[in-house]
Design a protein around this motif. Structure first.
Motif, PDB file in Angstrom:
ATOM      1  N   VAL A   1       0.783  -1.136   0.022  1.00 53.51           N
ATOM      2  CA  VAL A   1      -0.029   0.045  -0.158  1.00 53.51           C
ATOM      3  C   VAL A   1       0.991   1.364  -0.106  1.00 53.51           C
ATOM      4  CG1 VAL A   1      -1.725   1.180   1.350  1.00 53.51           C
ATOM      5  CG2 VAL A   1      -1.842  -1.180   1.253  1.00 53.51           C
ATOM      6  N   GLY A   2       0.655   2.138  -0.799  1.00 46.67           N
ATOM      7  CA  GLY A   2       1.325   3.326  -0.949  1.00 46.67           C
ATOM      8  C   GLY A   2       1.215   4.177  -2.272  1.00 46.67           C
ATOM      9  N   LYS A   3       2.029   5.188  -2.271  1.00 51.28           N
ATOM     10  CA  LYS A   3       1.877   5.992  -3.656  1.00 51.28           C
ATOM     11  C   LYS A   3       2.803   5.542  -4.748  1.00 51.28           C
ATOM     12  CE  LYS A   3       0.744  10.085  -0.464  1.00 51.28           C
ATOM     13  NZ  LYS A   3       1.210  11.225   0.006  1.00 51.28           N
ATOM     14  N   ARG A   4       3.724   4.760  -4.335  1.00 48.38           N
ATOM     15  CA  ARG A   4       4.627   4.147  -5.355  1.00 48.38           C
ATOM     16  C   ARG A   4       3.644   3.606  -6.636  1.00 48.38           C
ATOM     17  NH1 ARG A   4      10.211   1.493  -4.186  1.00 48.38           N
ATOM     18  NH2 ARG A   4      10.915   2.653  -2.448  1.00 48.38           N
ATOM     19  N   LYS A   5       4.345   3.762  -7.970  1.00 48.87           N
ATOM     20  CA  LYS A   5       3.360   3.211  -9.089  1.00 48.87           C
ATOM     21  C   LYS A   5       3.338   1.864  -8.875  1.00 48.87           C
ATOM     22  CE  LYS A   5       4.656   7.214 -12.115  1.00 48.87           C
ATOM     23  NZ  LYS A   5       5.364   7.677 -13.660  1.00 48.87           N
ATOM     24  N   ASN A   6       4.274   1.114  -8.344  1.00 49.62           N
ATOM     25  CA  ASN A   6       4.081  -0.389  -8.692  1.00 49.62           C
ATOM     26  C   ASN A   6       3.154  -0.858  -7.216  1.00 49.62           C
ATOM     27  OD1 ASN A   6       6.112   0.164  -6.734  1.00 49.62           O
ATOM     28  ND2 ASN A   6       7.483  -1.504  -7.666  1.00 49.62           N
ATOM     29  N   ALA A   7       2.744  -0.030  -6.378  1.00 48.56           N
ATOM     30  CA  ALA A   7       2.104  -0.500  -5.058  1.00 48.56           C
ATOM     31  C   ALA A   7       0.819  -1.111  -5.496  1.00 48.56           C
ATOM     32  CB  ALA A   7       1.652   0.736  -4.157  1.00 48.56           C
ATOM     33  N   ASP A   8       0.580  -2.329  -4.886  1.00 51.21           N
ATOM     34  CA  ASP A   8      -0.919  -3.144  -4.996  1.00 51.21           C
ATOM     35  C   ASP A   8      -2.053  -2.337  -4.829  1.00 51.21           C
ATOM     36  OD1 ASP A   8       0.443  -5.667  -5.916  1.00 51.21           O
ATOM     37  OD2 ASP A   8       1.247  -5.740  -3.649  1.00 51.21           O
ATOM     38  N   ILE A   9      -1.996  -1.429  -3.848  1.00 56.18           N
ATOM     39  CA  ILE A   9      -3.024  -0.614  -3.574  1.00 56.18           C
ATOM     40  C   ILE A   9      -2.245   0.899  -3.645  1.00 56.18           C
ATOM     41  CG2 ILE A   9      -4.981   0.082  -1.765  1.00 56.18           C
ATOM     42  CD1 ILE A   9      -5.022  -2.806  -2.875  1.00 56.18           C
ATOM     43  N   ARG A  10      -2.694   1.356  -4.786  1.00 55.45           N
ATOM     44  CA  ARG A  10      -1.873   2.811  -4.989  1.00 55.45           C
ATOM     45  C   ARG A  10      -2.640   3.983  -4.541  1.00 55.45           C
ATOM     46  NH1 ARG A  10      -0.257   5.552 -10.474  1.00 55.45           N
ATOM     47  NH2 ARG A  10       1.167   7.074  -9.578  1.00 55.45           N
ATOM     48  N   ILE A  11      -2.199   4.674  -3.673  1.00 56.72           N
ATOM     49  CA  ILE A  11      -2.696   5.998  -3.079  1.00 56.72           C
ATOM     50  C   ILE A  11      -2.649   7.148  -4.319  1.00 56.72           C
ATOM     51  CG2 ILE A  11      -2.865   7.739  -1.430  1.00 56.72           C
ATOM     52  CD1 ILE A  11      -1.606   5.681   0.482  1.00 56.72           C
ATOM     53  N   ILE A  12      -3.659   7.403  -4.953  1.00 59.32           N
ATOM     54  CA  ILE A  12      -3.429   8.293  -5.912  1.00 59.32           C
ATOM     55  C   ILE A  12      -3.942   9.735  -5.580  1.00 59.32           C
ATOM     56  CG2 ILE A  12      -3.306   6.648  -7.710  1.00 59.32           C
ATOM     57  CD1 ILE A  12      -6.330   7.190  -8.312  1.00 59.32           C
ATOM     58  N   GLY A  13      -4.569   9.979  -4.397  1.00 57.97           N
ATOM     59  CA  GLY A  13      -4.999  11.234  -4.239  1.00 57.97           C
ATOM     60  C   GLY A  13      -5.378  11.205  -2.661  1.00 57.97           C
ATOM     61  N   VAL A  14      -5.500  12.502  -2.030  1.00 62.05           N
ATOM     62  CA  VAL A  14      -5.838  12.556  -0.547  1.00 62.05           C
ATOM     63  C   VAL A  14      -6.347  13.909  -0.275  1.00 62.05           C
ATOM     64  CG1 VAL A  14      -5.582  11.968   1.901  1.00 62.05           C
ATOM     65  CG2 VAL A  14      -4.201  10.869   0.289  1.00 62.05           C
ATOM     66  N   ASN A  15      -7.739  14.197   0.247  1.00 58.22           N
ATOM     67  CA  ASN A  15      -7.996  15.283   0.764  1.00 58.22           C
ATOM     68  C   ASN A  15      -8.556  15.327   2.223  1.00 58.22           C
ATOM     69  OD1 ASN A  15     -10.812  17.468   1.037  1.00 58.22           O
ATOM     70  ND2 ASN A  15      -9.025  18.377  -0.227  1.00 58.22           N
ATOM     71  N   VAL A  16      -7.903  16.308   2.926  1.00 58.20           N
ATOM     72  CA  VAL A  16      -8.120  16.421   4.099  1.00 58.20           C
ATOM     73  C   VAL A  16      -8.910  17.778   4.571  1.00 58.20           C
ATOM     74  CG1 VAL A  16      -7.315  16.653   6.673  1.00 58.20           C
ATOM     75  CG2 VAL A  16      -6.083  14.984   4.887  1.00 58.20           C
ATOM     76  N   SER A  17     -10.162  17.524   5.239  1.00 62.83           N
ATOM     77  CA  SER A  17     -10.874  18.909   5.678  1.00 62.83           C
ATOM     78  C   SER A  17     -11.449  18.924   7.023  1.00 62.83           C
ATOM     79  CB  SER A  17     -11.790  19.051   4.691  1.00 62.83           C
ATOM     80  OG  SER A  17     -12.935  17.792   4.702  1.00 62.83           O
ATOM     81  N   LEU A  18     -11.948  20.093   7.529  1.00 56.94           N
ATOM     82  CA  LEU A  18     -12.226  20.244   8.948  1.00 56.94           C
ATOM     83  C   LEU A  18     -13.965  20.829   8.414  1.00 56.94           C
ATOM     84  CD1 LEU A  18      -9.847  22.071  11.347  1.00 56.94           C
ATOM     85  CD2 LEU A  18     -11.041  19.583  11.560  1.00 56.94           C
ATOM     86  N   GLY A  19     -15.073  20.040   9.116  1.00 59.93           N
ATOM     87  CA  GLY A  19     -16.271  20.516   8.692  1.00 59.93           C
ATOM     88  C   GLY A  19     -16.935  20.398  10.199  1.00 59.93           C
ATOM     89  N   SER A  20     -18.285  20.520  10.086  1.00 64.50           N
ATOM     90  CA  SER A  20     -19.268  20.542  11.132  1.00 64.50           C
ATOM     91  C   SER A  20     -18.970  19.298  12.169  1.00 64.50           C
ATOM     92  CB  SER A  20     -20.608  21.040  10.938  1.00 64.50           C
ATOM     93  OG  SER A  20     -21.014  19.977   9.937  1.00 64.50           O
ATOM     94  N   SER A  21     -18.615  18.154  11.437  1.00 62.03           N
ATOM     95  CA  SER A  21     -18.529  17.085  12.089  1.00 62.03           C
ATOM     96  C   SER A  21     -17.257  16.639  12.473  1.00 62.03           C
ATOM     97  CB  SER A  21     -19.230  15.774  11.453  1.00 62.03           C
ATOM     98  OG  SER A  21     -18.559  15.680  10.224  1.00 62.03           O
ATOM     99  N   GLY A  22     -16.178  17.541  12.291  1.00 60.80           N
ATOM    100  CA  GLY A  22     -14.836  17.308  12.651  1.00 60.80           C
ATOM    101  C   GLY A  22     -13.899  17.161  11.509  1.00 60.80           C
ATOM    102  N   GLY A  23     -12.924  16.186  11.818  1.00 61.23           N
ATOM    103  CA  GLY A  23     -11.960  15.952  10.689  1.00 61.23           C
ATOM    104  C   GLY A  23     -12.616  14.709   9.667  1.00 61.23           C
ATOM    105  N   ARG A  24     -11.958  14.816   8.361  1.00 63.31           N
ATOM    106  CA  ARG A  24     -12.590  14.149   7.229  1.00 63.31           C
ATOM    107  C   ARG A  24     -11.512  14.070   6.144  1.00 63.31           C
ATOM    108  NH1 ARG A  24     -15.073  15.153   2.523  1.00 63.31           N
ATOM    109  NH2 ARG A  24     -16.372  13.583   1.517  1.00 63.31           N
ATOM    110  N   THR A  25     -11.223  12.682   6.004  1.00 66.46           N
ATOM    111  CA  THR A  25     -10.296  12.454   5.026  1.00 66.46           C
ATOM    112  C   THR A  25     -10.712  11.524   3.876  1.00 66.46           C
ATOM    113  OG1 THR A  25      -8.313  12.358   6.440  1.00 66.46           O
ATOM    114  CG2 THR A  25      -7.955  11.216   4.584  1.00 66.46           C
TER     115      THR A  25
END
Length: 469
Positions: A251-275
């Motif tokens: 798992v990771g951002k590497r191109k050859n990762a089996d589960i590749r992380i291609i984008g992440v967004n983190v925010s704060l809203g009325s219910s708290g943190g959200r990823t």
């Protein structure tokens, strides 16, 4: 064959005797009499400073129905505890070793699939996400908190019901051989290694030592699969040349990762943190969200996704489980204050990896949502002779903060160069006064430090008021 194990059988495993009525051992087991609830089991452990046998009476008064005690204490306990005769008592030569032996045998009898999780950061969050996902299809059991030692795992196992399909254990360590011992006693079928980072360097010496300690989890004779961090160079390098007869999922951002992380967004809203994280794999694209705060949680979500797919959970159920998960106290819970401000509660513990990530996440949200940035940072323990080096690394990241309050002797090392926006304190009371005097509005205050500094008290004071502590 799975069956209800009785206290008499457990006593036999230890070559010991049962006093009082026979009863099932499957129940919540505790070693602190203050936590006992009606029906629990109490194990009286002898520690360096406290002997649990001094609190057997309190455990009985609170409703303990099963006791594990030292045989040498039986005569004294029978005189001091009038209600002793109505309670089931397993008397053994040594409660610590007997507890572990009973847990080992109970696990062997019930024989669920075992998932072991280790890593320098992210163990507990990953554990909770994995459990949330697997519960969609299986009867899953895990610890109620960070029970990641031999004793903690033993307490967790003995609370496992007989019909458990999957047991999820968290394995921590601060010295060589600790994880090996747990693996030999409670061998996992499947493991997750979240990260290898500078932590407990007093015991491990350097990053190579940390890697060696974490890899002890792979010594299980039952091992069939490993999920691990593809972006950790030292871990990925080792794995590429080893365990080639074992299923490996990266798992990771590497191109050859089996589960590749291609984008992440983190925010704060009325219910708290959200990823929100986007992934790609051989099965296509997958987007998941969780009520967590921080870019690093994309990895934890990825580990849970990988485990879910391995155990046959549908993507729809994985997505729903992650969205419905709950953040853990001290590990990124975001709490709203007055004056449009937030507390980011990272108070549980700290090492350079987790503190660096927390600082980056806080700065990221401040920039994205136009908040002023504040922090209270406790020192990082157990870093050995490299302590000043790693604390300076954290100080170098503090540009952009309005004000940072530093707690602990670690920040007083003579070689440290402190930014102008920092202020040091040696005591909790002193730093609390300084934080209280700092009028925060439209801001975010990050609270992070080693657990021994007790910064969860500061979180409670800021969010719930002075009557909490």
């Amino acid at each position: 064959m799975k069956h209800a194990v009785m206290a008499s059988e457990a006593a036999g495993w230890c070559g010991s005797s049962l006093y009082g009525p026979d009863t099932q051992i499957c129940r919540v087991w505790k070693s602190d009499s203050r936590d006992i609830a009606p029906g629990d089991a109490f194990v009286a452990l002898k520690g360096a400073n406290v002997d649990g046998h001094m609190f057997v009476r309190q455990a009985i008064d609170r409703g303990a129905r099963l006791l594990l005690v030292n045989l040498s204490e039986m005569e004294r306990l029978s005189h001091e505890c009038p209600g002793f005769s109505g309670v089931s008592v397993v008397a053994v030569p040594d409660t610590s070793s007997a507890l572990v032996r009973i847990a080992q045998m109970y696990l062997e009898v019930q024989d669920p699939k075992v998932i072991g999780i280790t890593g320098s950061v992210g163990k507990t969050t990953t554990r909770e996400l994995v459990v949330s996902v697997l519960k969609r299809r299986y009867k899953v059991h895990s610890a109620i908190r960070s029970f990641n030692t031999v004793i903690g795992c033993s307490l967790t196992i003995l609370a496992m019901s007989e019909d458990t399909d999957i047991l999820v254990l968290e394995l921590g360590t601060n010295h060589f051989g600790e994880i090996s011992e747990m693996v030999s006693l409670f061998p996992p079928d499947f493991v997750i290694i979240t990260e290898v980072a500078p932590a407990h360097l007093e015991g491990f010496g350097n990053l190579e030592g940390v890697l060696r300690a974490k890899l002890e989890i792979c010594s299980s004779a039952k091992l069939t699969g490993i999920i691990y961090n593809a972006d950790n160079f030292i871990l990925n390098e080792y794995m590429s040349y080893n365990f080639n007869n074992i299923l490996k999922i990266t798992v990771g951002k590497r191109k050859n990762a089996d589960i590749r992380i291609i984008g992440v967004n983190v925010s704060l809203g009325s219910s708290g943190g959200r990823t929100v994280a986007d992934f790609s794999s051989k099965d296509g694209f997958f987007t998941a969200e969780a009520p967590l705060f921080g870019m690093h949680h994309a990895y934890n979500m990825g580990y849970a996704y990988a485990a879910g797919k391995y155990f046959g959970i549908s993507e729809e159920d994985i997505r729903a489980s992650l969205a419905g998960s709950k953040p853990i106290a001290g590990r990124g819970i975001c709490k709203k204050l007055k004056n449009n401000s937030w507390v980011i509660d990272e108070s549980y513990n700290a090492n350079p990896s987790s503190m660096g990530a927390a600082i980056d996440n806080a700065l990221g949200i401040a920039g994205a949502q136009k908040y002023k940035m504040y922090a209270v940072l406790g020192g990082m323990k157990e870093l050995g002779e490299d302590s000043a080096f790693w604390h300076q690394k954290m100080l170098d990241k503090l540009i952009g903060f309005e004000k940072v309050f530093l707690l602990g002797d670690e920040w007083y090392a003579g070689s440290l160069l402190l930014p102008a926006n920092t202020e040091r304190s040696r005591t909790f009371e002193e730093i609390m006064e300084k934080v209280a005097a700092c009028r925060i509005s439209d801001g975010v205050i990050l609270i992070k430090g080693s657990n021994s500094y007790g910064l969860k008290r500061l979180v409670a004071l800021l969010t719930e008021g002075p009557d909490v502590y």
